[in-house]
Design a protein around this motif. Structure first.
Motif, PDB file in Angstrom:
ATOM      1  N   LEU B 241      40.614  13.596  72.156  1.00  0.00           N
ATOM      2  CA  LEU B 241      39.976  12.774  73.182  1.00  0.00           C
ATOM      3  C   LEU B 241      40.835  11.581  73.595  1.00  0.00           C
ATOM      4  O   LEU B 241      40.547  10.922  74.582  1.00  0.00           O
ATOM      5  N   HIS B 242      41.890  11.302  72.849  1.00  0.00           N
ATOM      6  CA  HIS B 242      42.760  10.177  73.201  1.00  0.00           C
ATOM      7  C   HIS B 242      43.940  10.596  74.067  1.00  0.00           C
ATOM      8  O   HIS B 242      44.554   9.753  74.711  1.00  0.00           O
ATOM      9  N   GLY B 243      44.255  11.864  74.027  1.00  0.00           N
ATOM     10  CA  GLY B 243      45.406  12.268  74.818  1.00  0.00           C
ATOM     11  C   GLY B 243      45.597  13.771  74.818  1.00  0.00           C
ATOM     12  O   GLY B 243      45.475  14.424  73.779  1.00  0.00           O
ATOM     13  N   SER B 244      45.916  14.303  75.987  1.00  0.00           N
ATOM     14  CA  SER B 244      46.188  15.729  76.112  1.00  0.00           C
ATOM     15  C   SER B 244      47.587  16.015  75.581  1.00  0.00           C
ATOM     16  O   SER B 244      48.385  15.096  75.326  1.00  0.00           O
ATOM     17  N   GLU B 246      49.923  17.271  77.308  1.00  0.00           N
ATOM     18  CA  GLU B 246      50.858  16.857  78.365  1.00  0.00           C
ATOM     19  C   GLU B 246      51.176  15.362  78.249  1.00  0.00           C
ATOM     20  O   GLU B 246      52.319  14.934  78.413  1.00  0.00           O
ATOM     21  N   TYR B 247      50.138  14.580  77.981  1.00  0.00           N
ATOM     22  CA  TYR B 247      50.331  13.134  77.833  1.00  0.00           C
ATOM     23  C   TYR B 247      51.227  12.856  76.624  1.00  0.00           C
ATOM     24  O   TYR B 247      52.148  12.043  76.685  1.00  0.00           O
ATOM     25  N   HIS B 250      54.768  13.615  77.412  1.00  0.00           N
ATOM     26  CA  HIS B 250      55.343  12.529  78.204  1.00  0.00           C
ATOM     27  C   HIS B 250      55.691  11.333  77.310  1.00  0.00           C
ATOM     28  O   HIS B 250      56.768  10.741  77.431  1.00  0.00           O
ATOM     29  N   LEU B 251      54.775  11.015  76.395  1.00  0.00           N
ATOM     30  CA  LEU B 251      54.998   9.854  75.522  1.00  0.00           C
ATOM     31  C   LEU B 251      56.183  10.059  74.588  1.00  0.00           C
ATOM     32  O   LEU B 251      56.846   9.083  74.203  1.00  0.00           O
ATOM     33  N   VAL B 254      59.032   8.727  76.438  1.00  0.00           N
ATOM     34  CA  VAL B 254      58.988   7.256  76.559  1.00  0.00           C
ATOM     35  C   VAL B 254      59.334   6.607  75.216  1.00  0.00           C
ATOM     36  O   VAL B 254      60.129   5.659  75.150  1.00  0.00           O
TER      37      VAL B 254
END
Lengths: 776, 264
Positions: B241-244, B246-247, B250-251, B254
């Motif tokens: 629930l905090h991040g898919s 895909e997210y 991406h992270l 970063v």
């Protein structure tokens, strides 16, 4: 200036006790022979119970008894019911289903109580709870309020078709439609007001003891006022209210959630009577997530009609409010009466119409949470106003200023039942803009941009309507040990009531604050009380203290006239002394009270100074103010950082500015939590609460927040003699829209036009990515 | 918590014996994961073998290797002048674990034996190419992590120390879970005796993993530009629930850039 003078930043007298571990909380109550209770809860969101086998549990060493819904029903214990029966728009009655303390054949949310195990030790009770075998036939569940009324959605209650609890309206619909018909522009916005968990540091708990000889229960419980719990338990047990004594010890946070009677109270009272020994239950944190009433959970369409000069004509809303699986005590009241009264906010709407649909879902019941309905309405209105400003190309501050009700218009009657006694909204708005250096924001934004960050500034002007019981009681007793005892009908859960009441009493009676003791929370000692909720305590209990103090002074004047051998009419009371007017002959109030008490003790005629009065609270208050937030968004990660937060508040006269600031700061932190971090998330298929612990439920932390700067513009309330307005909820009302408006301002240049709470990193990152994809 | 026997042996051999003799016995290091597990009745050990009496705490540096005893707390690693001098990224990582209370109880050995997929230390151990010493052998980092909560440790085997070769450059950046503050994504980059190594914690379904595409890119050029063209596939990454996934993917990019910047 005395140490406990009014309007002084007096440090809280309760803090040394509470901070040094000398507080006495519910879990500190230990009675001889006390047993421990554990609740067996449903693991399913919706299921039929086909069998409960308690044999193995009863056989566990140390287990004394296991109770199920059948035991309660057989003993004639009634379910709990909402205290607010609703009438639908069409005149029919809204649903008011029973809330049994233990499931009667069906479970309707994960955490629904099914059995209550009582044992010699907590460990044995847990072992027993694990040994209770419950057979469930699972059924489909619905958790999303927006889908609850859909055709084919799982049904929570057979006699509430489409899961509709009530369909309620307020305001002049025809007049509103007419204004929309001639509007120059209409701004439309659907917002989600996310479901939150109160998360008090002290979890719910209670200890029940039954005196068989007297046929009377004592329940020690962390409440926000025991009288409501007493009334509800008496009804459930079909007995008189006098059969229950509710004692509330120190309470470690409540936020509305501890107002209510709960199934566990019924279970404890039942078990204590059945086994003839006291029983304690204290929620574990995981249980709190699954059984404390949750807050908010609305999906609302708002429409704002504006004329050609940028003046607001009318507001129309359609709000779907999630009630959860059962109607908690005040649940239907929150989005309706409590929430809609502030829909006109500080603006001169000609008409407002609101339609509220309460829906059942297979989730924990929802009820009051700090602000209770008012934050939801303010959030909608302030998001709409910002959206309208963008739509119309009018500056956000200017659009608000243009539509604010002028001080000369006070008292102001709103189209939705509010009657504002006072308020200088433009003055407060301008003070906030100056404090924030709003006009120089552009330079600050450029600075952030150099570091690759998007900076935003936002504001919200909030208006809150405080409320609650329409009367309050105080009793002042001159005790034998020379102290003055004040018994109050409100209930602190950390707000600082003791200090404020000491200040008031000291001021009125001229008694040193150190000699005043405040007592609360015992329904035997204090016959009636409105409890604490709706930010009512200071102006309600304050008026009761004033009235009672006046009664004390009247009695004192009589007693002094006897002691000084002068006519009562010639006695004046000032600074704690009764004197004969125009002379220096007099007696101080404590000596007088002691003298009279001694006379009475000797059997002589005496006029005691003790008094108790119930004050009618004829009007509630309308605190209001301007919140401004400045944020930085990291576009790479979506992380929002709150850089600066200021509040300029009109909460009327501040009896203790230190406490007011603390209350506002706490409220802002809670509102920031709702805006950026907190969300109770249910799995749409299984109905499981995914954010069921602090591993997944994100509370705001100290390092999330800058110093919250609070400035008070004291514009006295005209409807109470203290001139105060309730400040307890205000921070949580203003902060969610201020923070979200700041975030949306930061993202506007990236092309993001809308975002729902909570603005979690992933949601922000996705919004930016989606906007970029659209612009390509 | 269910009832269990409590034992506190004085030697590693004795601890190994206790754990080997009873498959239901469980070792306790700092207990920052295991105590909550016990309190929630998620485990029912017959015995808890407390390792705090084995003398396994301590930090030493010699011959280009930082050796940290298994029972050394995160706070001790974070505060160690030797670690800060030799591998500042490791000290910084330790100082960012949990909260102050956790850092004063939690240990490096406990973290590595538990192998929580969102823990910080696995990223450092894997990226620095550390060696784990146990009561019976040494295990290279590359062979140690075998999926979430799964390691090469045999039943009854106890980590005694972790040896980190001192790198030329190293940096760690993590994106904390907003609620728990465990790593949603943590990336440790290092260049040293074992070449360029990049390890990612928090993101992978199988626990910590090496990001070989980034390693190749950084070997060619130790620069943010080199990472610009490296994609991280979302496949195989966690979603909650905090991040898919895909997210998280991406992270990873970063955080790798930020770790690189921290490494200098």
């Amino acid at each position: 200036m005395t140490k406990f003078g009014l309007a002084q930043p007096v440090r809280r007298v309760e803090d040394p006790r509470l901070l040094k571990g000398a507080g006495r909380y519910t879990d500190d109550i230990v009675l001889p022979g006390m047993l421990h209770g554990v609740v067996v809860r449903s693991p399913h969101a919706a299921a039929r119970i086909t069998a409960i086998d308690t044999a193995a549990a009863v056989a566990v060493a140390g287990v004394v008894a296991v109770f199920t819904g059948a035991d309660l029903a057989a003993a004639g214990v009634d379910p709990l019911y909402s205290a607010v029966p609703m009438t639908n728009r069409d005149g029919s009655a809204g649903a008011n289903p029973p809330h049994p303390a233990l499931a009667q054949g069906f479970v309707r949310h994960v955490g629904d109580p099914v059995a209550f195990v009582v044992a010699e030790t907590l460990a044995a009770a847990r072992d027993g709870a694990e040994a209770v075998a419950v057979s469930y036939q699972q059924m489909p569940a619905i958790t999303d309020p927006a889908r609850a009324m859909d055709e084919g959605a799982a049904q929570v209650w057979a006699d509430a078709p489409h899961n509709l609890a009530f369909d309620w309206e307020v305001g002049d619909r025809a007049a509103t439609e007419a204004l929309f018909a001639r509007a120059h522009h209409v701004t439309r916005l659907t917002v989600i007001n996310n479901r939150v968990v109160a998360s008090s540091i002290e979890t719910r708990g209670a200890v029940a003891a039954y005196d068989a000889a007297a046929g009377r229960w004592t329940l020690w419980a962390n409440t926000q006022g025991g009288w409501l719990v007493k009334e509800s338990l008496a009804a459930a047990f079909r007995t008189e209210q006098a059969s229950f004594r509710i004692v509330t010890p120190d309470v470690g946070g409540a936020f509305g959630m501890k107002i209510f009677p709960y199934p566990e109270h019924v279970c404890l009272a039942f078990a204590a009577r059945a086994v003839g020994r006291p029983v304690k239950w204290l929620a574990e944190r995981a249980e709190s997530f699954l059984s404390d009433t949750h807050g908010r959970d609305n999906v609302t369409l708002g429409e704002l009609a504006v004329d050609g000069d940028g003046r607001f004509l009318a507001l129309r809303t359609r709000n779907i409010a999630n009630m959860g699986a059962y109607l908690s005590t005040y649940a239907p009241f929150i989005p309706t009466f409590a929430g809609t009264i502030v829909l006109a906010s500080v603006y001169g709407f000609r008409s407002v119409y609101a339609n509220v649909l309460g829906v059942f879902t297979h989730t924990v019941p929802v009820d009051a949470y700090r602000g209770a309905g008012r934050p939801e309405s303010n959030y909608l209105v302030e998001r709409l106003v910002d959206q309208a400003a963008r739509d119309l190309g009018i500056d956000r501050v200017e659009l608000r200023r243009r539509n604010m009700v002028a001080p000369s218009a006070m008292p102001w009657q709103t189209p939705v039942g509010g009657r504002y006694d006072s308020g200088e909204f433009v003055r407060v708005l301008d003070a906030a803009a100056a404090k924030m250096d709003w006009s120089a924001f552009r330079a600050r934004r450029a600075l952030s941009a150099r570091h690759g960050l998007r900076r935003g500034i936002g504001l919200a002007y909030y208006l809150e309507a405080t409320g609650g019981s329409n009367s309050e009681r105080a009793e002042i007793v001159f005790a034998e040990d020379g102290f003055v005892d004040v018994y109050v009908g409100t209930q602190s859960s950390g707000q600082g009531h003791e200090t404020a009441y000491v200040q008031l009493t000291a001021d009125r009676l001229g008694i040193p604050g150190e000699q005043i003791r405040i007592h609360q929370g015992d329904t035997d000692r204090i016959p009636v009380g409105g409890g604490t909720g709706g930010a009512r305590s200071l102006y309600s209990e304050g008026q009761a203290i004033l009235l009672t103090a006046r009664s004390v002074i009247d009695k004192g004047r009589q007693a002094a006239s006897e002691a000084l051998e002068a006519a009562a009419a010639d006695i004046v009371f000032e600074a704690g002394r009764f004197t004969i007017a125009g002379t220096d002959r007099g007696i101080d109030i404590l000596s007088l009270a002691a003298t009279q008490r001694a006379r009475r003790a000797r059997g002589e005629e005496a006029t005691l100074l003790d008094a108790a009065e119930v004050a009618a609270i004829d009007a509630h208050t309308y605190p209001n103010g301007c919140h401004m937030a400045e944020v930085e968004v990291d576009p790479e990660t979506g992380v929002v950082q709150l850089l600066r937060y200021i509040v300029v508040d009109d909460v009327g006269r501040a009896i203790n500015p230190l406490i007011v600031r603390g209350q506002v700061q706490g409220g802002v932190a809670q509102g920031f939590g709702q805006a950026v971090r907190e969300q109770a998330v249910y799995d749409p298929d299984s109905g499981q609460l995914l954010s069921g612990s602090f591993m997944d439920y994100a509370l705001p932390r100290a390092d999330d927040l800058p110093d919250i700067e609070v400035e008070l513009l004291e514009i006295p309330c005209t409807t109470n003699p203290l001139g105060v307005k309730g400040a307890g909820e205000a921070g949580a009302v203003g902060s969610p829209p201020a923070v979200m408006n700041a975030i949306l301002d930061a993202l506007a240049e990236a092309g993001v036009a809308d975002l729902d709470m909570p603005a979690t990193p992933e949601k922000v990152w996705k919004a930016i990515a989606a906007a970029e994809a659209t612009s390509l | 918590m269910y009832a269990f026997a409590y034992q506190k042996p004085a030697t590693v051999a004795e601890a190994v014996k206790l754990l080997s003799a009873d498959p239901e016995a469980k070792a306790l290091a700092g207990g920052m994961t295991y105590i909550p597990v016990l309190k929630q009745r998620l485990a029912r050990p017959s015995a808890v073998v407390d390792l705090s009496g084995l003398g396994l705490a301590g930090i030493g540096v010699s011959g280009g290797v930082v050796t940290i005893g298994a029972m050394t707390t995160h706070a001790a690693v974070a505060a160690s002048a030797e670690v800060r001098r030799a591998i500042p990224a490791l000290a910084a990582l330790a100082g960012g674990i949990g909260d102050n209370e956790v850092r004063h109880r939690g240990t490096i050995g406990g973290s590595l034996a538990n192998d929580d997929p969102t823990a910080d230390y696995p990223a450092a151990v894997l990226a620095l190419g550390a060696t784990l010493r146990t009561d019976r052998r040494t295990i290279a980092a590359d062979g140690y992590f075998q999926g979430m909560f799964t390691t090469a440790l045999e039943p009854g085997e106890i980590i005694t120390a972790v040896a980190f070769p001192v790198p030329e450059k190293a940096g760690y950046a993590k994106f904390p879970n907003p609620a728990s503050r465990y790593a949603m994504v943590g990336v440790f980059v290092a260049r040293g005796p074992q070449g360029v190594r990049v390890a990612v914690t928090g993101a992978g379904q199988g626990g910590v993993f090496r990001h070989t595409a980034m390693e190749k890119a950084l070997e060619k050029s130790w620069s943010a530009d080199a990472l610009a063209g490296v994609a991280t596939p979302a496949e195989g990454l966690n979603a909650d629930l905090h991040g898919s996934a895909e997210y998280r993917a991406h992270l990873v990019g970063v955080m790798a850039r930020r770790a690189l910047a921290a490494a200098g």
